[in-house]
Design a protein around this motif. Sequence first.
Motif, PDB file in Angstrom:
ATOM      1  N   UNK B 212       0.855  -1.181   0.000  1.00  0.00           N
ATOM      2  CA  UNK B 212       0.000   0.000   0.000  1.00  0.00           C
ATOM      3  C   UNK B 212       0.891   1.229   0.000  1.00  0.00           C
ATOM      4  N   UNK B 263       4.624  -4.854   4.345  1.00  0.00           N
ATOM      5  CA  UNK B 263       3.168  -4.781   4.443  1.00  0.00           C
ATOM      6  C   UNK B 263       2.626  -5.414   3.184  1.00  0.00           C
ATOM      7  N   UNK B 265      -0.703  -7.436   1.124  1.00  0.00           N
ATOM      8  CA  UNK B 265      -2.108  -7.838   1.062  1.00  0.00           C
ATOM      9  C   UNK B 265      -2.247  -9.167   0.345  1.00  0.00           C
ATOM     10  N   UNK B 289       3.229  -7.287   8.309  1.00  0.00           N
ATOM     11  CA  UNK B 289       1.816  -7.103   8.625  1.00  0.00           C
ATOM     12  C   UNK B 289       1.056  -7.567   7.400  1.00  0.00           C
ATOM     13  N   UNK B 290       0.024  -8.378   7.641  1.00  0.00           N
ATOM     14  CA  UNK B 290      -0.769  -8.894   6.527  1.00  0.00           C
ATOM     15  C   UNK B 290      -2.122  -8.203   6.531  1.00  0.00           C
ATOM     16  N   UNK B 291      -2.438  -7.507   5.465  1.00  0.00           N
ATOM     17  CA  UNK B 291      -3.758  -6.915   5.309  1.00  0.00           C
ATOM     18  C   UNK B 291      -4.692  -7.883   4.616  1.00  0.00           C
ATOM     19  N   UNK B 292      -5.978  -7.836   4.946  1.00  0.00           N
ATOM     20  CA  UNK B 292      -6.946  -8.727   4.300  1.00  0.00           C
ATOM     21  C   UNK B 292      -7.021 -10.084   4.955  1.00  0.00           C
ATOM     22  N   UNK B 293      -6.895 -10.109   6.257  1.00  0.00           N
ATOM     23  CA  UNK B 293      -6.938 -11.395   6.964  1.00  0.00           C
ATOM     24  C   UNK B 293      -8.370 -11.868   7.165  1.00  0.00           C
ATOM     25  N   UNK B 294      -9.333 -11.010   6.975  1.00  0.00           N
ATOM     26  CA  UNK B 294     -10.701 -11.396   7.316  1.00  0.00           C
ATOM     27  C   UNK B 294     -11.507 -11.834   6.108  1.00  0.00           C
ATOM     28  N   UNK B 328       0.644  -7.674  14.527  1.00  0.00           N
ATOM     29  CA  UNK B 328      -0.754  -7.321  14.380  1.00  0.00           C
ATOM     30  C   UNK B 328      -0.953  -5.879  13.959  1.00  0.00           C
TER      31      UNK B 328
END
Lengths: 677, 677
Positions: B212, B263, B265, B289-294, B328
């Motif tokens: 990002x 970072x 995604x 950090x991983x974005x889009x874990x959900x 996190x």
Amino acid sequence: MGQRESIQEHGICLTVFLEKAVNTEIIGEKSPSKVFIVTIYSLSGLEGVSYLKLDAIFRPKSVAIIGASNTPGKVGYVLTNNLLKSGYAGSVYLINVRGGDILGHQSYKSILDVPGDVELAVIAIPSQYVIPTVEQCGEKGVEALIVISAGFKETSHEGAELEKKLVETVKRYGMRLQGPNCLGAINTHVPYDMSFASTLPKKGSIGFITQSGALGTAILDWIIAEEIGFGSIISLGNKADLDEIDFMEAMAEDPDIKVILLYLESIERGRKFLEVAERIVKKKPVMAVKGGTSSAGAKAAGSHTGALVGSFLAYQKAFDRAGVILTESMEDLFNYAVAFTQQSLPDDEGIAIVTNAGGPGILSTDLVEKLGLKMASLSEETVEKLEESLPEAASTGNPVDILGDALPDRYAVAVECALQDPNVHALVVLLTPQAMTDALTTAKHVVDLSKRYPDKPVISVFMGGDWVAEAAEHLKDNGVPCYNFPEKGIKTLDALYQYSRHLKLPELKPPVFDDIDRETVRRIYDAVRKDGRNVLFPHEAVAIVQAYGVNAPPSMLASSAEEAVGFAEEIGYPVVMKIVSPDIMHKTDIGGVELNLNNANMVRIAFEEIMRKSRKAQPLAKIYGITVDKMVPRGREMIIGMSRDPQFGPMVMFGLGGIYVNFLKDVSFRLAPMNER
Amino acid sequence: MGQRESIQEHGICLTVFLEKAVNTEIIGEKSPSKVFIVTIYSLSGLEGVSYLKLDAIFRPKSVAIIGASNTPGKVGYVLTNNLLKSGYAGSVYLINVRGGDILGHQSYKSILDVPGDVELAVIAIPSQYVIPTVEQCGEKGVEALIVISAGFKETSHEGAELEKKLVETVKRYGMRLQGPNCLGAINTHVPYDMSFASTLPKKGSIGFITQSGALGTAILDWIIAEEIGFGSIISLGNKADLDEIDFMEAMAEDPDIKVILLYLESIERGRKFLEVAERIVKKKPVMAVKGGTSSAGAKAAGSHTGALVGSFLAYQKAFDRAGVILTESMEDLFNYAVAFTQQSLPDDEGIAIVTNAGGPGILSTDLVEKLGLKMASLSEETVEKLEESLPEAASTGNPVDILGDALPDRYAVAVECALQDPNVHALVVLLTPQAMTDALTTAKHVVDLSKRYPDKPVISVFMGGDWVAEAAEHLKDNGVPCYNFPEKGIKTLDALYQYSRHLKLPELKPPVFDDIDRETVRRIYDAVRKDGRNVLFPHEAVAIVQAYGVNAPPSMLASSAEEAVGFAEEIGYPVVMKIVSPDIMHKTDIGGVELNLNNANMVRIAFEEIMRKSRKAQPLAKIYGITVDKMVPRGREMIIGMSRDPQFGPMVMFGLGGIYVNFLKDVSFRLAPMNER
């Protein structure tokens, strides 16, 4: 096929510990047969509600500093200097045994020399002089004391004795005492500074009660730098007299305080805390950090329940039940507190996120889901409006991504669309500094819109440093909490939701059981005690469980084959028979258990066989007889247990029973009593 | 009594999915009988190791900015201005179609007009002009491109087509491409600023790769304010050519970079990432950090494994296996990174805490235990030394509480005692501002001592605001990470421990199985496919499991009573018999299962009975026969499963099987292959 008892769920108010070892043993596990029963908890021990007005500490009309000093660096100097420059408008009397001028003010050699009334005395002299001084305060008619002096319970046995005498003296004169060994108090509304903090924090409506004075000082210094507004800070010290409960009650009554924060290491009056906190939380949010969550844990007795119930668990359950929000860090505590003082609570689920960058939007959404919060599904009208107003490449889903080149106007449109949406009940505005970003004007729009939609909480996350600093300050100063990382904003929103959910819970109306056969329970216990045992036999356990109205398969103790047959006929076939002896641990191994007995003859033979094998295996064992139990079909094994927490009293356990109980720990705990729900 | 198969644990490299519904059905659960088997994963598909030298991006000798502009606010202006003032010592060529002077420098209408060589071209022009411009770059002999321009894959289908052509063009000339749709790159060592950041961050050794761009800009602004040192920042953009793997490899080779932060995604080349990360982590810590874990989670097929394996799980397992530390929050990421660049790794368990206040010491200890770290048990010598040097009221346990009035000298003594102790392998120094506290001098002592004991990491937590600001800065500037809250310090220490533990793990040497009967497996699959099924029958499943060398109770398909008797004699009594039909789901219900058959006659009768009942219940069902299985004693049910993650390939599940599997989720996952351990 194993025999299982069908333990009927019977409300959760049941405080019976029924260890399932009875069953697991039969199906082959080699654990000793133990059944504990504890008596039902009586609610009558709770103290009555009492409101304490600590006005002499919260709003003193006159203060004496005993131990005031002219020597910079000394505690008595710092206290005097801080109080004098804090803008306190009441009378200040400085007491020093040597007298003379202190910081340009007259001082008195004794409080008894003071001409006017003294409501509050702050004492900062060596511990050995404290009690005579307190006597003088009593004679003078002082209402409350803040004893800064250390050298009491925290140091030694003698110190503890001294503290006991201190409390006796205080009580004799009907005074109240904060401390000893505390770092004082601060109030920005009166205002006064009776602490070591060199500056008063910004005026605000956060109340903070801390068991660690040093933590209080550190936090104070931090919130001054962060420009967080504060109302009142209380350092508890040794809690010889007044404790967190008293100060919570006072802050609950204080109109200047909107949110109460606690740092606690211990709660001595657990049930009282629960009762007071429950009442206060209905009016104001209370949040806490608990120190000492690790050391105290899991030292309870070696029963299943004891092993699973740590002491911190009791704190968690108590806070949870009272609606006190437990946070993991001091920083979170204050981040949340700011939002509570500035924004309303969300009415319902449904969070909208407006962002000018994908990454932070994604991280925020991840956390929303992880915390169990819900993203709003935007209404069709909102989506249409957004589609009309935003560039084509923008995302009109949720998060609403208004793109990196978003100017303040675009933010305003998207934020207003979101706030208008009936599906949206809370809003997070994310901003990252990009080439075209005008953070300050955006901040102003956000502030205006937040004021126009006061019923929906708005949290902002303006990421970056200098680029967004002015904007962040504008937001904070104008009632919109602003954080520098998405997780802080979302976690804050979660705290608002926690409180909002708690307020909607039904009131605590635990069921009352009036069909308990207490006489039987008492009789069995008396007999067991007389027998010198602290463990019940299965048939006794069953009888007690039945006395509490829980459906349990019948179990009767027979002392002859014919009696066994009689019981079996009464119970109905098939039955199970088991030797009963405190000396025989592994019944199955020695042939002390017979399953699936279908008629009188089988029962008769089983009785003789079990007796013979038991005698053979353990000739010296004391044998009480043989139980005849109903053989019941296989079912789900549940565990119901109870432990008595030293602070919070009876705690009930409920969960998956059987051989995996210690391994899986799929159990839930609640403080008794509970709602039926 | 239920029949259970004894699934022998057979190394963890086994990638067989054996759903246990076969068993649960027999003991009364009504689930369809399904057994899946998947083929073993082949390692041969992994790409070979390749080192990419991205010198044209990391150390360009000459840079052209295509789209350079004289108009403030325009991207081409910001880029030009930033590069010119960043202190870049190589040749800079400004390209603008209109030519003329730009910011006082000559510009060229085309890159082809540039007199010298150009190693790197930064392109910031509308997307429709990018490809012709890239052609010119190719002709000019440019080695690498950073395409800032947006309007590619991220916008539309046409954009995606354009991006495809862009990559083709780039490859045709043998160039490499960062972006498009990225925010550039920064390097403080060369130095250069080819981004939108107005200031270069402090020189340091953190490398940051971000998917990002906006997050990169925000973090950059934040780290400048926080004065965190940085080495290199790369904005990945659309990753049309170069991706996180390429840049990780380059940063791994870069002597100026000590720790790599990500970072991300998405990771497209999962197995390659794993391989490269595993290699790099041996040299330098990598944190992400991983974005889009959900959103991505748990959408896999409806098998047990699919339902339990979320996609984020695969990321977690991949990062875990490679030793990439997953954090996190972005803030944590950078807090940890600073410690990695400044302090050594702890050699062993054993943390000491020195504090001047109880509260923060307790909170720190709580967190140490919660994170699974270990407090050091101080040696007798240390305790003696501390007792000699500290006041009586001090605590010489751990945390070492040196009391609120601790002056710098007392800190120095306690810190040195702790660092000398052979049981101490990491130290946390806590300070709260109290009346006597001299934070700055204390900080200086801590810095000196940390340098004298370079093998033991020292983390400091100086709580407060202005009172400790100067001290905190001194610590940070001199190599001792300093945080304002205990949790940040302890979590940072945890990250150091995570990395230290990873480095000590044995190398990945998965076992190779050479005794697999692939011919049988292939034969069974061919037959099943020919039969139009995608589900195996139990006897087929057992045969396949056996072909992989797993001990499974024999199961054979009989088509007549006599054949069944033959099989039963061969297998040995007692046996179980079950109808085999794709059309009969609930075998037990219709009488299609017989247990505990002890002799030939019982088998014969059971065969006829099962057939009769099945025909009666479902006259049209296609019946394949009746299986004869060994009846085995009750055992532990285990589940072994496998799923193929789209990014990271085969993932193995192992855990508690049976009816609770979906409920308890007591299962563990690992990416294949694994060590035997």
